[in-house]
Design an enzyme around this catalytic site. Structure first.
Site, PDB file in Angstrom:
ATOM      1  N   TYR A  27      -9.607  -0.114  -2.297  1.00 57.06           N
ATOM      2  CA  TYR A  27      -8.512  -0.965  -1.555  1.00 57.06           C
ATOM      3  C   TYR A  27      -8.899  -2.187  -1.677  1.00 57.06           C
ATOM      4  O   TYR A  27      -9.776  -2.715  -1.806  1.00 57.06           O
ATOM      5  CB  TYR A  27      -8.684  -0.157  -0.245  1.00 57.06           C
ATOM      6  CG  TYR A  27      -9.573  -0.648   0.953  1.00 57.06           C
ATOM      7  CD1 TYR A  27     -10.086  -1.720   0.896  1.00 57.06           C
ATOM      8  CD2 TYR A  27     -10.017   0.604   1.719  1.00 57.06           C
ATOM      9  CE1 TYR A  27     -11.049  -2.024   1.791  1.00 57.06           C
ATOM     10  CE2 TYR A  27     -10.999   0.074   2.767  1.00 57.06           C
ATOM     11  CZ  TYR A  27     -11.314  -1.276   2.770  1.00 57.06           C
ATOM     12  OH  TYR A  27     -12.213  -1.530   3.567  1.00 57.06           O
ATOM     13  N   THR A  28      -7.786  -2.823  -1.376  1.00 58.18           N
ATOM     14  CA  THR A  28      -7.377  -4.354  -1.740  1.00 58.18           C
ATOM     15  C   THR A  28      -8.202  -4.919  -0.431  1.00 58.18           C
ATOM     16  O   THR A  28      -8.802  -6.190  -0.622  1.00 58.18           O
ATOM     17  CB  THR A  28      -6.139  -4.979  -1.905  1.00 58.18           C
ATOM     18  OG1 THR A  28      -5.431  -4.342  -0.844  1.00 58.18           O
ATOM     19  CG2 THR A  28      -5.358  -4.313  -3.113  1.00 58.18           C
ATOM     20  N   GLU A  91      -6.880  -0.741  -7.734  1.00 58.41           N
ATOM     21  CA  GLU A  91      -6.767  -1.663  -6.530  1.00 58.41           C
ATOM     22  C   GLU A  91      -5.608  -0.760  -5.975  1.00 58.41           C
ATOM     23  O   GLU A  91      -4.541  -0.872  -6.309  1.00 58.41           O
ATOM     24  CB  GLU A  91      -6.711  -2.898  -6.469  1.00 58.41           C
ATOM     25  CG  GLU A  91      -8.272  -3.738  -7.027  1.00 58.41           C
ATOM     26  CD  GLU A  91      -8.887  -3.709  -5.968  1.00 58.41           C
ATOM     27  OE1 GLU A  91      -8.848  -3.376  -4.707  1.00 58.41           O
ATOM     28  OE2 GLU A  91     -10.159  -4.159  -6.161  1.00 58.41           O
TER      29      GLU A  91
HETATM   30 ZN    ZN Z   1     -13.677  -2.577  -4.442  1.00 61.03          ZN
END
Ligand code: ZN
Length: 225
Positions: A27-28, A91
């Site tokens: 995840y970002t 991402e």
């Molecule tokens: Zn990461």
């Protein structure tokens, strides 16, 4: 799939003679998708991924798959280190544990699934080598975290998620973790926490209870059969 070209300069050549055999999901962990994607494209940040998936399902193509993107950092999986050299990185926009972790919307997950299936069609990546950033850097990372629907992805052919009651390998927790691919030279609670974020999401506390041990056995059996 809504694909948007958004090139990042943050990549270099892959190492010679190393196949792309791992898919890493992240995840970002930033306040907004726009901010995260801008950072992945900023030469000063020195970070990138091959793709970023917005919460509305838009897929940004940042780095060509034949180039090494800079997403995993110090990482270990199945005895290999420096996973950037052999992986594709995605991402997935979410504020993460720092900025208000929240469920991944259905549209976003559908896009992630389609993107993963396309990547798996292009490279020899085994189900067991579709991994979380937290799997390959358990002492540093918690993404994409315990709200990420690994079971749903596996039901659609992405990664591995044995059913409850599936056959199990025998062994102690550390041995089973090692068989799955985790490095084993970290405190057991750290490794179990990473495992639970993937396969035992209802309880992420680092405690090897009977249920966690059963899941460990089932995953270890699935990767070796
Ligand atoms: Zn990461």
């Amino acid at each position: 799939m809504r694909l948007i070209d958004a090139p990042s300069p943050n990549h270099d050549a892959r190492p010679e003679g190393v196949a792309i055999d791992t898919l890493v999901l992240h995840y970002t962990g930033m306040r907004s998708g726009a901010e995260a994607i801008a950072r992945l494209r900023d030469p000063a940040s020195r970070v990138s991924s091959h793709y970023a998936v917005e919460e509305d399902g838009a897929v940004f193509r940042l780095v060509p798959e034949d180039r090494r993107a800079w997403h995993a950092g110090v990482s270990h999986w199945r005895g290999n280190t420096g996973l950037n050299g052999r992986s594709i990185g995605i991402e997935i926009v979410n504020p993460g544990h720092e900025w208000g972790y929240r469920p991944f919307p259905a549209l976003q997950m559908a896009a992630v699934c389609d993107l993963c299936l396309a990547i798996l069609g292009r490279h020899p990546i085994a189900p067991r080598d579709v991994v979380a950033h937290s799997d390959i850097a358990p002492d540093r990372k918690e993404d994409p975290g315990e709200l990420f629907d690994w079971e749903g992805l596996a039901a659609n052919g992405v990664g591995l998620f044995p059913a409850v009651g599936a056959p199990r390998a025998a062994g102690d927790a550390l041995g089973l973790l090692g068989a799955i691919g985790y490095r084993t030279d970290l405190p057991l609670a750290v490794l179990i926490t990473a495992f639970q974020r993937r396969w035992q999401q209802a309880r992420v506390d680092g405690v090897t209870d009977a249920q966690t041990l059963a899941r460990l056995g089932a995953v270890a059996f699935a990767v070796t059969s």
